[in-house]
Design an enzyme around this catalytic site. Structure first.
Site, short mmCIF file in Angstrom:
data_model
loop_
_atom_site.label_atom_id
_atom_site.label_comp_id
_atom_site.label_asym_id
_atom_site.label_seq_id
_atom_site.Cartn_x
_atom_site.Cartn_y
_atom_site.Cartn_z
N VAL A 80 4.33 -14.20 -5.64
CA VAL A 80 5.75 -15.54 -5.95
C VAL A 80 5.10 -16.76 -4.56
O VAL A 80 5.30 -17.82 -4.56
CB VAL A 80 7.39 -15.64 -6.38
CG1 VAL A 80 7.78 -16.79 -6.43
CG2 VAL A 80 7.60 -14.50 -7.17
N GLY B 206 11.71 -9.39 0.27
CA GLY B 206 12.35 -11.45 0.59
C GLY B 206 13.51 -11.91 -0.17
O GLY B 206 13.95 -12.13 -1.37
N ALA B 207 14.78 -11.19 0.60
CA ALA B 207 15.72 -11.71 0.36
C ALA B 207 16.76 -12.79 -0.15
O ALA B 207 17.67 -13.47 0.43
CB ALA B 207 17.15 -10.53 1.22
N GLY B 208 15.42 -14.25 0.63
CA GLY B 208 15.78 -15.27 0.19
C GLY B 208 16.43 -15.82 -1.08
O GLY B 208 16.78 -15.04 -1.44
N ARG C 270 0.71 -26.99 0.27
CA ARG C 270 0.87 -25.66 0.26
C ARG C 270 0.14 -25.33 1.11
O ARG C 270 0.45 -23.76 1.45
CB ARG C 270 0.87 -25.00 -0.97
CG ARG C 270 1.83 -25.04 -2.23
CD ARG C 270 1.41 -25.06 -3.82
NE ARG C 270 2.73 -24.78 -4.12
CZ ARG C 270 3.51 -25.90 -5.08
NH1 ARG C 270 1.93 -27.02 -4.91
NH2 ARG C 270 4.67 -26.00 -5.62
N HIS D 117 -2.42 -23.10 -8.46
CA HIS D 117 -0.68 -24.37 -8.17
C HIS D 117 -0.41 -25.10 -7.31
O HIS D 117 -0.06 -24.97 -5.70
CB HIS D 117 0.75 -22.58 -8.23
CG HIS D 117 1.53 -22.79 -8.12
ND1 HIS D 117 2.31 -23.58 -9.19
CD2 HIS D 117 2.73 -22.92 -6.79
CE1 HIS D 117 3.69 -23.86 -8.67
NE2 HIS D 117 3.84 -23.21 -7.36
N ARG E 103 8.38 -26.68 -16.00
CA ARG E 103 8.44 -28.04 -15.31
C ARG E 103 8.05 -29.28 -16.21
O ARG E 103 8.61 -29.48 -16.86
CB ARG E 103 7.87 -28.40 -13.54
CG ARG E 103 8.89 -27.44 -13.15
CD ARG E 103 8.14 -27.07 -11.54
NE ARG E 103 8.53 -26.96 -10.78
CZ ARG E 103 9.05 -26.62 -9.73
NH1 ARG E 103 6.62 -25.89 -9.22
NH2 ARG E 103 9.57 -25.59 -8.69
#
Length: 310
Positions: A117, A7-9, A87, A174, A150
């Site tokens: 991820v 994934g190249a985002g 999600r 998550h 966070r």
């Protein structure tokens, strides 16, 4: 060491650059289905090495053959969350994507460590484990590191102190059912409860649970990527350097915390073999109940994918 990022985002590209800059691998491969995108981003990263002073080889590709013999595979592929989307809304579409990605990478790498991820993260980690057939300690989800980051950042902001002095655990799935554990949260060893009133702590806990959607709502056309990428790379560094870090990660539980046969976020020891130990910390009855409830939601979502993974 060879690390492949699928994934190249925004998340994948940012993670690939951090891996290269930290020189955690001799070779980083960035794979995406869109022609030209991984090649262009990889070349740009490689050229930045002359300025940032790293010699990592960064390669972009649309062919999974280039991932051959990877030691670690970071999966960031999938659809990003949009405003108004939970999600869980991503579940079926991303499960199909992650299944197909895992099938492809396992054709060319015999025994990699997979770090997930993609969202919904806990379920996608399960999909990768089920599809890959890898030992449970070698398929890990990133969630807890990001959620704890966070939590720590919001505490630092409230107290006007350095983030480096804050230790915190966020367990569970998550998502909205995550469990920030206040009992084990401290600032330079000082319990958080001695530094902030309960109402302030409750507000920070709630903001942590909504940390992802807060960014989604601000960006409007995307989701968080700097912190997720940094969190994934922290895990990769612990594995590459065999640092035995104690980090909250999504792993397969088999009876720990009264939870069986489900992926859930708990404290683990990360080293060269992946999850080398699951730590069972003492939780209050309410925290344990919240963790088990969170795990039950993950298990329900996993069960709904039975036909896809058969």
């Amino acid at each position: 060491m060879k690390i492949t990022v699928i994934g190249a985002g925004n998340v994948g590209a940012t993670a690939a650059l951090r891996i290269a800059e930290k020189q955690l691998a001799k070779e980083v491969v960035l794979i995406d289905i869109v022609e030209g995108i991984p090649q262009g981003k990889a070349l740009d990263m490689y050229e930045s090495g002359a300025v940032a002073l790293f010699d990592t080889c960064v390669i972009g590709s649309n062919d999974y053959k280039d991932s051959a013999d990877s030691d670690i595979i970071l999966i960031t592929a999938g659809l990003a969350r949009k405003p108004g989307m939970t999600r869980e809304d991503l579940l079926n579409k991303n499960a199909a994507i992650i299944r197909d990605v895992t099938i492809q990478v396992m054709k060319y790498s015999r025994n990699p460590i997979i770090i997930m991820v993609s969202n919904p993260l806990d379920v996608m980690t399960y999909v990768a484990r089920k599809t890959s057939g890898l030992p449970k300690e070698r398929v890990i989800g990133m969630a807890g590191v990001l959620d704890a980051a966070r939590f720590r950042s919001f505490i630092a902001e409230a107290l006007n102190v350095s983030m480096q002095d804050i230790n915190a655990f966020v367990l569970g799935g998550h998502g909205d059912s995550m469990v920030p554990v206040v009992k084990y949260t401290n600032v330079a060893g000082i319990p958080l409860t001695e530094l902030l009133p309960q109402d302030k702590i409750d507000a920070i806990v709630e903001r942590t649970r909504n940390g992802g959607i807060e960014i989604v709502n601000l960006l409007k056309t995307g989701s968080a990527f700097y912190a997720p990428a940094a969190s994934a790379v922290e895990m990769i560094e612990a594995i590459v350097k065999d640092r035995k870090r104690i980090l909250p990660c999504t792993t397969a539980l088999e009876g720990q915390y009264g939870i069986d046969n489900v992926y859930c976020g708990v404290p683990v020891k990360l080293g060269k073999n992946g999850v080398e130990q699951i730590l069972e910390i003492n939780l209050s009855p309410s925290e344990l109940e919240a963790l088990q409830k969170s795990a039950a939601e993950v298990k329900e979502n996993c069960n709904s994918l039975a036909a896809l993974l058969a």
